[in-house]
Scaffold this active site. Structure first.
Site, PDB file in Angstrom:
ATOM      1  N   GLN A   1     -10.080  -4.089  -3.415  1.00 60.00           N
ATOM      2  CA  GLN A   1     -11.364  -3.659  -2.886  1.00 60.00           C
ATOM      3  C   GLN A   1     -12.479  -3.907  -3.899  1.00 60.00           C
ATOM      4  O   GLN A   1     -13.539  -4.446  -3.573  1.00 60.00           O
ATOM      5  CB  GLN A   1     -11.303  -2.154  -2.550  1.00 60.00           C
ATOM      6  CG  GLN A   1     -12.616  -1.592  -2.047  1.00 60.00           C
ATOM      7  CD  GLN A   1     -12.993  -2.177  -0.699  1.00 60.00           C
ATOM      8  OE1 GLN A   1     -12.199  -2.144   0.224  1.00 60.00           O
ATOM      9  NE2 GLN A   1     -14.195  -2.721  -0.584  1.00 60.00           N
TER      10      GLN A   1
ATOM     11  N   ASP B   1     -17.368   6.879  -1.341  1.00 65.60           N
ATOM     12  CA  ASP B   1     -16.089   6.763  -0.634  1.00 65.60           C
ATOM     13  C   ASP B   1     -15.903   8.074   0.131  1.00 65.60           C
ATOM     14  O   ASP B   1     -16.617   9.058  -0.130  1.00 65.60           O
ATOM     15  CB  ASP B   1     -14.970   6.563  -1.683  1.00 65.60           C
ATOM     16  CG  ASP B   1     -13.602   6.219  -1.085  1.00 65.60           C
ATOM     17  OD1 ASP B   1     -13.509   6.036   0.140  1.00 65.60           O
ATOM     18  OD2 ASP B   1     -12.632   6.138  -1.861  1.00 65.60           O
TER      19      ASP B   1
ATOM     20  N   ARG C   1       0.891  -1.173   0.000  1.00 59.97           N
ATOM     21  CA  ARG C   1       0.000   0.000   0.000  1.00 59.97           C
ATOM     22  C   ARG C   1       0.916   1.205   0.000  1.00 59.97           C
ATOM     23  O   ARG C   1       1.683   1.415   0.941  1.00 59.97           O
ATOM     24  CB  ARG C   1      -0.909  -0.007   1.229  1.00 59.97           C
ATOM     25  CG  ARG C   1      -1.603   1.322   1.446  1.00 59.97           C
ATOM     26  CD  ARG C   1      -2.712   1.264   2.460  1.00 59.97           C
ATOM     27  NE  ARG C   1      -3.859   0.552   1.927  1.00 59.97           N
ATOM     28  CZ  ARG C   1      -5.077   0.572   2.485  1.00 59.97           C
ATOM     29  NH1 ARG C   1      -5.288   1.255   3.603  1.00 59.97           N
ATOM     30  NH2 ARG C   1      -6.066  -0.104   1.945  1.00 59.97           N
TER      31      ARG C   1
ATOM     32  N   HIS D   1      -7.467   0.920  -6.254  1.00 61.26           N
ATOM     33  CA  HIS D   1      -7.626  -0.031  -5.138  1.00 61.26           C
ATOM     34  C   HIS D   1      -8.307  -1.293  -5.689  1.00 61.26           C
ATOM     35  O   HIS D   1      -9.461  -1.589  -5.392  1.00 61.26           O
ATOM     36  CB  HIS D   1      -8.471   0.619  -4.040  1.00 61.26           C
ATOM     37  CG  HIS D   1      -8.364  -0.055  -2.695  1.00 61.26           C
ATOM     38  ND1 HIS D   1      -7.511  -1.111  -2.446  1.00 61.26           N
ATOM     39  CD2 HIS D   1      -9.021   0.181  -1.524  1.00 61.26           C
ATOM     40  CE1 HIS D   1      -7.646  -1.493  -1.180  1.00 61.26           C
ATOM     41  NE2 HIS D   1      -8.552  -0.729  -0.605  1.00 61.26           N
TER      42      HIS D   1
ATOM     43  N   CYS E   1     -16.303   1.221   0.715  1.00 58.80           N
ATOM     44  CA  CYS E   1     -15.132   0.391   1.030  1.00 58.80           C
ATOM     45  C   CYS E   1     -14.783   0.433   2.516  1.00 58.80           C
ATOM     46  O   CYS E   1     -14.125  -0.467   3.018  1.00 58.80           O
ATOM     47  CB  CYS E   1     -13.941   0.850   0.201  1.00 58.80           C
ATOM     48  SG  CYS E   1     -13.452   2.567   0.496  1.00 58.80           S
TER      49      CYS E   1
ATOM     50  N   ARG F   1     -13.188  -9.170   1.306  1.00 56.53           N
ATOM     51  CA  ARG F   1     -11.772  -8.863   1.065  1.00 56.53           C
ATOM     52  C   ARG F   1     -10.933 -10.106   1.373  1.00 56.53           C
ATOM     53  O   ARG F   1     -10.010 -10.451   0.645  1.00 56.53           O
ATOM     54  CB  ARG F   1     -11.304  -7.693   1.952  1.00 56.53           C
ATOM     55  CG  ARG F   1     -11.946  -6.343   1.666  1.00 56.53           C
ATOM     56  CD  ARG F   1     -11.489  -5.784   0.348  1.00 56.53           C
ATOM     57  NE  ARG F   1     -10.054  -5.621   0.277  1.00 56.53           N
ATOM     58  CZ  ARG F   1      -9.357  -4.579   0.775  1.00 56.53           C
ATOM     59  NH1 ARG F   1      -9.997  -3.596   1.349  1.00 56.53           N
ATOM     60  NH2 ARG F   1      -8.045  -4.520   0.658  1.00 56.53           N
TER      61      ARG F   1
HETATM   62  N1  NVA Z   1     -10.180   6.598  -0.916  1.00 57.04           N
HETATM   63  C1  NVA Z   1      -9.798   6.093   0.370  1.00 57.04           C
HETATM   64  C2  NVA Z   1      -9.931   4.614   0.407  1.00 57.04           C
HETATM   65  C3  NVA Z   1      -9.536   3.976   1.716  1.00 57.04           C
HETATM   66  C4  NVA Z   1      -9.663   2.484   1.696  1.00 57.04           C
HETATM   67  C5  NVA Z   1      -8.382   6.535   0.679  1.00 57.04           C
HETATM   68  O1  NVA Z   1      -7.507   6.392  -0.172  1.00 57.04           O
HETATM   69  O2  NVA Z   1      -8.148   7.040   1.789  1.00 57.04           O
HETATM   70  N1   CP Z   2     -11.202  -0.542   2.500  1.00 55.62           N
HETATM   71  C1   CP Z   2      -9.922  -0.562   2.914  1.00 55.62           C
HETATM   72  O1   CP Z   2      -8.981  -0.778   2.143  1.00 55.62           O
HETATM   73  O2   CP Z   2      -9.786  -0.333   4.240  1.00 55.62           O
HETATM   74  P1   CP Z   2      -8.417  -0.137   5.038  1.00 55.62           P
HETATM   75  O3   CP Z   2      -7.878   1.240   4.672  1.00 55.62           O
HETATM   76  O4   CP Z   2      -8.825  -0.228   6.461  1.00 55.62           O
HETATM   77  O5   CP Z   2      -7.452  -1.205   4.622  1.00 55.62           O
END
Ligand code: NVA
Ligand code: CP
Length: 307
Positions: free
Chosen positions: A139, A224, A109, A136, A265, A293
Site C-alpha cells: 500500500q 486510515d 494477507r 502494509h 488506503c 496498487r
Molecule cells: N488498517 C486497515 C487497512 C486495510 C487495508 C486494516 O488493517 O483493516
Molecule cells: N487498501 C487495501 O489493502 O484494501 P483491501 O483491504 O480492499 O485489499
C-alpha cells in the site's frame, strides 16, 4: 530470489528501482487500447502465483490477480477457509513448504507478523506481504508513487498521519526513513504507532497531539480506519469520543496548505476518520492510490522474480 516483506527490509536503492519500474509499467499500460490486454512484456509467463487471504480484501485481491494475469501468469486465490492454515489445522511452515512445490511466488494477507515470517522462512519461493496486523508495505509503495506523480520527489517533504497508528501507518514510518521524508503522527497517545517502529523511523518521525498544529505545513495528510480488521473488539462509541478531534474534515484541510494532498488506503468509513467532502474533494487522490496498487505490485512481482 528475494521476499518483499517490509519496507524496512528492502534496500532503499531497490525501493527506488521498484517505483521507477512501476512508473514505466504504468506508462506502457496507458498505450494499450484494451483494459484486459496483456502487458508488452510477460515476465510471469509460465508462472503461478498463490494469493492467500486470511482477511477480507477488495483492492489487494483484485490488483494482485490482475497484475499476475497482465504479466502473463496465472493466480490461485485462496482464502483462510479454503486451506488448512493456522491454529488447530496445519502449521504455517508446512503450508508454506507445500505451496512452494506448486507455485512460483506467493502473497499472503495474514494476522500476526510472526506468521508472515514463518511462511517466508519455510517457503522456497518469494513471498510478498499483502498486509498483516503490523504493516502494509505494498500500500505504502503505491502511496509514494502517487505522491510523486502529483508533487514530485517525496524526499524532504512532510507527511502527516492522522488518527490511529495502524499497520499502514507503520509502513509509512518505515518509508519515511527509507525515502527520507518527514512524518508527523497526530493522534491520541493510546493509538500511537508501535515503539519499535518509531525507533526505526528515528529523527524522520515526530509526534504532535494538536491536529491543527500538525498539518500546518503538510504536503500530504493520510489517515486510515479507526478500527482495523484485527481490532474487532474495540467499541465504536469509545473510539469516536477520542478520535473525532483527529477526523480529516474541511476544517483540518483548511488549516493546511493550498496544495496539500489527501490519501487513504481504503476502505474508508465515511464521516468517521474522514468526511465525504474531503474524500471526494479536489485534494483527494484516493482512487489514484488504489489504481497504483496494480502498477507498483507488478514491479514488486518482477523484483521478486528477477533471476
Ligand atoms: N488498517 C486497515 C487497512 C486495510 C487495508 C486494516 O488493517 O483493516
Ligand atoms: N487498501 C487495501 O489493502 O484494501 P483491501 O483491504 O480492499 O485489499
Amino acid at each position: 530470489m528475494p521476499d518483499f516483506l517490509e519496507i524496512s527490509q528492502v534496500d532503499s536503492f531497490d525501493l527506488r528501482a521498484i517505483l521507477e519500474e512501476a512508473i514505466a509499467i504504468k506508462a506502457k499500460r496507458r498505450l494499450l487500447s484494451s483494459r484486459g490486454a496483456l502487458d508488452p512484456e510477460l515476465p510471469m509467463q509460465n508462472h503461478v502465483a498463490a494469493l492467500i487471504f486470511e482477511k477480507p480484501s477488495t483492492r489487494t485481491r483484485m490488483s494482485f490477480d490482475v497484475a499476475v494475469r497482465q504479466l502473463g501468469g496465472q493466480s490461485i486465490l485462496l482464502s483462510g477457509a479454503d486451506i488448512h492454515l493456522g491454529a488447530g489445522s496445519e502449521t504455517v511452515s508446512d503450508t508454506a513448504r507445500v505451496i512452494s512445490r506448486y507455485a512460483d511466488i506467493a502473497m499472503i494477507r495474514t494476522f500476526k507478523p510472526e506468521s508472515l515470517k514463518e511462511f517466508a522462512a519455510a517457503a522456497d519461493i518469494p513471498l510478498i506481504n499483502g498486509l498483516t496486523d503490523q504493516s502494509h508495505p505494498c500500500q505504502v509503495m503505491a502511496d509514494i508513487m502517487t505522491f510523486e506523480e502529483f508533487r514530485g520527489p517525496i524526499e524532504g517533504r512532510h507527511v502527516v498521519w492522522m488518527g490511529v497508528g495502524s499497520n499502514v501507518c507503520h509502513s509509512f514510518i518505515e518509508a519515511a526513513a527509507q525515502f527520507k521524508f518527514k512524518l508527523t503522527f497526530s493522534g491520541p497517545d493510546q493509538f500511537a504507532p508501535a515503539a519499535s517502529v518509531l525507533r526505526y523511523g528515528g529523527s524522520n518521525v515526530s509526534l504532535e497531539s494538536n491536529p491543527m498544529m500538525a498539518v500546518k505545513d503538510a504536503d500530504l495528510i493520510v489517515t486510515d480506519v479507526w478500527k482495523s480488521m484485527h481490532d474487532a473488539a474495540v467499541s465504536d462509541a469509545a473510539l469516536r469520543d477520542v478520535l473525532l478531534p483527529y477526523q480529516v474534515n474541511e476544517n483540518l484541510m483548511a488549516a493546511s496548505q493550498k496544495d496539500t494532498l489527501f490519501m487513504h488506503c481504503l476502505p474508508a468509513h465515511r464521516e468517521e476518520e474522514v468526511t465525504s467532502s474531503v474524500l471526494d474533494g479536489k485534494k483527494s487522490v484516493v482512487f489514484d492510490e488504489a489504481e497504483n496498487r496494480l502498477h507498483v505490485q507488478k514491479a514488486i512481482l518482477k523484483w521478486c522474480l528477477r533471476p
